[in-house]
Design a protein around this motif. Structure first.
Motif, PDB file in Angstrom:
ATOM      1  N   GLN A 196      -5.187  10.027   3.881  1.00 49.01           N
ATOM      2  CA  GLN A 196      -5.511   9.575   2.535  1.00 49.01           C
ATOM      3  C   GLN A 196      -6.589   8.497   2.568  1.00 49.01           C
ATOM      4  OE1 GLN A 196      -1.693   8.168   1.154  1.00 49.01           O
ATOM      5  NE2 GLN A 196      -1.105  10.174   0.356  1.00 49.01           N
ATOM      6  N   LEU A 226      -7.807   5.438   0.286  1.00 49.33           N
ATOM      7  CA  LEU A 226      -7.307   4.615  -0.811  1.00 49.33           C
ATOM      8  C   LEU A 226      -8.439   3.798  -1.425  1.00 49.33           C
ATOM      9  CD1 LEU A 226      -4.067   3.146   0.851  1.00 49.33           C
ATOM     10  CD2 LEU A 226      -4.330   5.303  -0.386  1.00 49.33           C
ATOM     11  N   ILE A 268      -3.814  -0.232  -6.369  1.00 49.76           N
ATOM     12  CA  ILE A 268      -4.448   1.011  -5.937  1.00 49.76           C
ATOM     13  C   ILE A 268      -4.955   1.763  -7.162  1.00 49.76           C
ATOM     14  CG2 ILE A 268      -4.087   3.238  -4.805  1.00 49.76           C
ATOM     15  CD1 ILE A 268      -1.996   1.858  -3.045  1.00 49.76           C
ATOM     16  N   LEU A 300       0.845  -1.190   0.000  1.00 47.28           N
ATOM     17  CA  LEU A 300       0.000   0.000   0.000  1.00 47.28           C
ATOM     18  C   LEU A 300       0.881   1.241   0.000  1.00 47.28           C
ATOM     19  CD1 LEU A 300      -2.780  -1.015   2.562  1.00 47.28           C
ATOM     20  CD2 LEU A 300      -2.929  -1.023   0.070  1.00 47.28           C
ATOM     21  N   SER A 301       0.351   2.317  -0.507  1.00 48.70           N
ATOM     22  CA  SER A 301       1.133   3.551  -0.600  1.00 48.70           C
ATOM     23  C   SER A 301       1.119   4.304   0.720  1.00 48.70           C
ATOM     24  CB  SER A 301       0.569   4.442  -1.711  1.00 48.70           C
ATOM     25  OG  SER A 301      -0.789   4.764  -1.432  1.00 48.70           O
ATOM     26  N   THR A 355      -5.990   7.630  -4.919  1.00 43.72           N
ATOM     27  CA  THR A 355      -5.624   8.113  -3.593  1.00 43.72           C
ATOM     28  C   THR A 355      -6.223   9.501  -3.439  1.00 43.72           C
ATOM     29  OG1 THR A 355      -3.558   6.857  -3.608  1.00 43.72           O
ATOM     30  CG2 THR A 355      -3.734   8.656  -2.027  1.00 43.72           C
TER      31      THR A 355
END
Length: 345
Positions: free
Chosen positions: A82, A84, A93, A54-55, A96
């Motif tokens: 954020q 997601l 993803i 995940l970012s 975002t």
């Protein structure tokens, strides 16, 4: 060969076969135990399917919501500010979205909308199904969990420290606020009674709201529950499950009798609950990282397992179509955030 030598030879062969069989059984048991340990999440009746990166930074996540119409998992990456959008088919993803301090999120497929509480700016956001922000509305001091009423087409947002429920319409405009008389926990809509149920943490009870009048019509005491926070309703069985985060208990509430009929232990700081409506499994994630798994049988719960899954594994979602269970984790083995995907073992 003499009869005695033959007997000794026969005994030796039997001993060798017995020893080989014992060694084989031991290796088999070790293999089974190793596989069970690897697949069951340290004692949980779950096995790992995938770990998806995940970012964002390795910090706290909060609520999640699955939109089955778009196969999207919405994840509140709270401390990253954020929201997601994760494609459950490609496990990538999709989007975002900036959402300062986002806590709660709920997808409403029938509206093609997603609603999220941007706690740091005291707002609730209305988004389309792809993540475009369509509206902002004031949502009190500390907006947290959300629930949707499909009859009135209203969204209820718990203002935890403000002690109210904020109500917005499908267009994202505030239409009411309801004073709860104490700190608000999670909120759920019951499709059978057409009532909204809200944990009132500091009172140790549940406020029952008539969404047509936006008034509290009943209070349900929660004996044995310190600081009720998590809440989930199974309308088909007329049951509600309440997570008591100050004393690590899970209460089962009979919605026909409006009283507690079950009390089970869970991990310290129970927070988010998820229910697989087809397999009738209940997942309870706690702030301590301990996850408890229950089977709903008739009108009671049977614990299938409880164990430490990962630090801060306090949020969970389940897809009742695939039975896959999703745990957003602050960090994996590489120190970066990840989505742990598991299935029943």
């Amino acid at each position: 060969m003499t009869p005695m030598a033959a007997l000794r030879g026969s005994s030796s062969r039997k001993h060798t076969r017995s020893l080989s069989a014992a060694v084989g059984i031991n290796f088999l048991l070790l293999g089974i135990l190793s596989l069970a340990h690897a697949n069951a999440g340290n004692g949980l009746p779950l096995r790992t399917v995938a770990r998806v990166p995940l970012s964002g930074p390795a910090n706290r996540f909060d609520y999640t919501s699955i939109d089955p119409s778009t196969h999207t998992l919405w994840v509140a990456h709270m401390n990253a500010g954020q929201l997601l959008a994760v494609d459950l088919r490609t496990r990538r993803i999709l989007n975002t979205i900036d959402a300062p301090g986002v806590h709660g999120v709920i997808a409403v497929p029938e509206l093609g909308r997603v609603f999220a509480s941007a706690t740091d700016v005291h707002q609730v956001l209305t988004l389309d199904s792809k993540g475009k922000v369509l509206a902002h509305a004031p949502a009190g001091d500390y907006p947290d969990g959300l629930a949707y009423d499909p009859v009135e087409r209203h969204v209820f947002i718990s203002d935890e420290s403000g002690g109210v429920e904020t109500v917005i319409n499908a267009r994202g405009r505030r239409v009411a606020t309801i004073s709860l008389g104490g700190a608000a926990g999670n909120v759920q809509y019951d499709a059978i009674s057409r009532r909204v149920f809200v944990d009132v943490q500091s009172r140790g009870d549940i406020a029952v709201i008539d969404p047509r009048s936006n008034r509290i019509v009943r209070r349900i005491p929660l004996s044995g529950c310190a600081n009720p926070h998590g809440l989930l309703i199974d309308p088909s069985r007329r049951l509600a499950f309440v997570a008591c985060d100050a004393n690590a208990r899970l209460l089962t509430l009979d919605l026909r009798l409006m009283r507690v009929i079950g009390n089970d232990s869970v991990g310290d700081g129970p927070d988010v609950l998820a229910f697989d409506t087809s397999s009738r499994r209940l997942y309870v994630s706690a702030e301590s990282g301990v996850v408890a798994v229950f089977a709903e049988r008739s009108r009671s719960l049977v614990k299938l397992g409880q164990a430490l899954l990962a630090p801060h594994a306090h949020t969970v979602a389940v897809d009742p179509t695939t039975h896959l269970v999703y745990f957003p984790l602050e960090s994996g083995s590489d120190g970066k955030p990840q989505l742990l995907i598991m299935r029943p073992a």
